[in-house]
Design a protein around this motif. Structure first.
Motif, PDB file in Angstrom:
ATOM      1  N   LYS A   1      46.977  77.636 -91.827  1.00  0.00           N
ATOM      2  CA  LYS A   1      45.588  78.000 -91.518  1.00  0.00           C
ATOM      3  C   LYS A   1      44.611  77.044 -92.197  1.00  0.00           C
ATOM      4  O   LYS A   1      43.613  76.643 -91.597  1.00  0.00           O
ATOM      5  N   LEU A   2      44.913  76.683 -93.443  1.00  0.00           N
ATOM      6  CA  LEU A   2      44.036  75.745 -94.157  1.00  0.00           C
ATOM      7  C   LEU A   2      44.054  74.377 -93.504  1.00  0.00           C
ATOM      8  O   LEU A   2      43.013  73.719 -93.374  1.00  0.00           O
ATOM      9  N   VAL A   3      45.233  73.940 -93.085  1.00  0.00           N
ATOM     10  CA  VAL A   3      45.357  72.643 -92.420  1.00  0.00           C
ATOM     11  C   VAL A   3      44.597  72.674 -91.097  1.00  0.00           C
ATOM     12  O   VAL A   3      43.850  71.752 -90.773  1.00  0.00           O
ATOM     13  N   ASN A   4      44.751  73.758 -90.360  1.00  0.00           N
ATOM     14  CA  ASN A   4      44.069  73.942 -89.074  1.00  0.00           C
ATOM     15  C   ASN A   4      42.550  73.820 -89.259  1.00  0.00           C
ATOM     16  O   ASN A   4      41.877  73.105 -88.518  1.00  0.00           O
ATOM     17  N   GLN A   5      42.022  74.522 -90.267  1.00  0.00           N
ATOM     18  CA  GLN A   5      40.578  74.483 -90.525  1.00  0.00           C
ATOM     19  C   GLN A   5      40.121  73.078 -90.907  1.00  0.00           C
ATOM     20  O   GLN A   5      39.061  72.627 -90.461  1.00  0.00           O
ATOM     21  N   ALA A   6      40.909  72.389 -91.724  1.00  0.00           N
ATOM     22  CA  ALA A   6      40.553  71.040 -92.150  1.00  0.00           C
ATOM     23  C   ALA A   6      40.514  70.081 -90.947  1.00  0.00           C
ATOM     24  O   ALA A   6      39.593  69.257 -90.827  1.00  0.00           O
ATOM     25  N   VAL A   7      41.505  70.204 -90.077  1.00  0.00           N
ATOM     26  CA  VAL A   7      41.555  69.328 -88.891  1.00  0.00           C
ATOM     27  C   VAL A   7      40.360  69.614 -87.978  1.00  0.00           C
ATOM     28  O   VAL A   7      39.672  68.691 -87.527  1.00  0.00           O
TER      29      VAL A   7
ATOM     30  N   ALA B   1      39.780  66.988 -78.651  1.00  0.00           N
ATOM     31  CA  ALA B   1      40.858  66.897 -77.662  1.00  0.00           C
ATOM     32  C   ALA B   1      42.143  66.369 -78.297  1.00  0.00           C
ATOM     33  O   ALA B   1      43.244  66.612 -77.793  1.00  0.00           O
ATOM     34  N   ASP B   2      42.011  65.676 -79.415  1.00  0.00           N
ATOM     35  CA  ASP B   2      43.166  65.118 -80.121  1.00  0.00           C
ATOM     36  C   ASP B   2      43.718  66.067 -81.186  1.00  0.00           C
ATOM     37  O   ASP B   2      44.553  65.667 -81.996  1.00  0.00           O
ATOM     38  N   PHE B   3      43.251  67.308 -81.184  1.00  0.00           N
ATOM     39  CA  PHE B   3      43.641  68.286 -82.200  1.00  0.00           C
ATOM     40  C   PHE B   3      45.154  68.441 -82.300  1.00  0.00           C
ATOM     41  O   PHE B   3      45.729  68.380 -83.385  1.00  0.00           O
ATOM     42  N   GLY B   4      45.824  68.621 -81.179  1.00  0.00           N
ATOM     43  CA  GLY B   4      47.276  68.821 -81.166  1.00  0.00           C
ATOM     44  C   GLY B   4      48.029  67.622 -81.716  1.00  0.00           C
ATOM     45  O   GLY B   4      49.013  67.772 -82.449  1.00  0.00           O
ATOM     46  N   LYS B   5      47.557  66.442 -81.378  1.00  0.00           N
ATOM     47  CA  LYS B   5      48.189  65.217 -81.850  1.00  0.00           C
ATOM     48  C   LYS B   5      48.090  65.124 -83.378  1.00  0.00           C
ATOM     49  O   LYS B   5      49.055  64.781 -84.060  1.00  0.00           O
ATOM     50  N   VAL B   6      46.916  65.456 -83.907  1.00  0.00           N
ATOM     51  CA  VAL B   6      46.696  65.386 -85.360  1.00  0.00           C
ATOM     52  C   VAL B   6      47.535  66.450 -86.069  1.00  0.00           C
ATOM     53  O   VAL B   6      48.211  66.164 -87.066  1.00  0.00           O
ATOM     54  N   MET B   7      47.503  67.667 -85.572  1.00  0.00           N
ATOM     55  CA  MET B   7      48.280  68.756 -86.197  1.00  0.00           C
ATOM     56  C   MET B   7      49.769  68.418 -86.182  1.00  0.00           C
ATOM     57  O   MET B   7      50.474  68.652 -87.165  1.00  0.00           O
TER      58      MET B   7
END
Length: 147
Positions: free
Chosen positions: A136-142, A116-122
């Motif tokens: 895309k790599l950052v997205n996958q890592a998160v 649920a905190d995905f957007g905050k982290v990105m």
């Protein structure tokens, strides 16, 4: 020396060497930089020029993927050569391990615990890796670290 000046100097070198492939790609980059300059109505600083170069790199990367999917090896080979020229002007890209380290640090800083905190982290990670890592790599890592 600024990035725009470096590109201009490389264009002159390619002209003198009669390197048509490199010259063509550099001219495309130069045109994109000029279009951006007109759009923002001032001389581009290195950060703005880097954003334009990154956009051009991403477009070619996506085109390469599409050409490979469509079994167009002739176009894929040309695009691969263009990518090599554009890569010279990109900042050094972060490795997967470096990306994961930055993501882990950001997750602990932000206090994220689940997806649920995905957007905050990105939102916190992307400014740190801007131009140095593919989204895309950052997205996958998160995603992998939050799940």
């Amino acid at each position: 020396m600024s990035l725009v000046q470096t590109i201009t100097d490389d264009m002159k070198t390619a002209m003198k060497a009669r390197d048509k492939k490199t010259l063509s790609v550099i001219r495309m980059l130069k045109a994109a930089l000029m279009n951006e300059k007109v759009k923002v109505n001032h001389e581009l600083n290195d950060e703005e020029a880097q954003a334009v170069i990154a956009r051009e790199y991403k477009q070619r990367k996506e085109s390469l993927d599409e050409f490979k999917k469509g079994n167009r090896e002739d176009l894929a080979a040309d695009t691969q050569e263009e990518l090599k020229v554009v890569e010279k002007y990109m900042p050094k890209q972060l490795s997967q391990a470096e990306i994961e380290k930055i993501v882990a640090e950001t997750i602990s800083t932000v206090g994220a615990t689940n997806t649920a905190d995905f957007g905050k982290v990105m939102g916190a990670v992307m400014p740190k890796v801007k131009g140095k890592a593919d989204g895309k790599l950052v997205n996958q890592a998160v995603k992998s670290q939050l799940s």
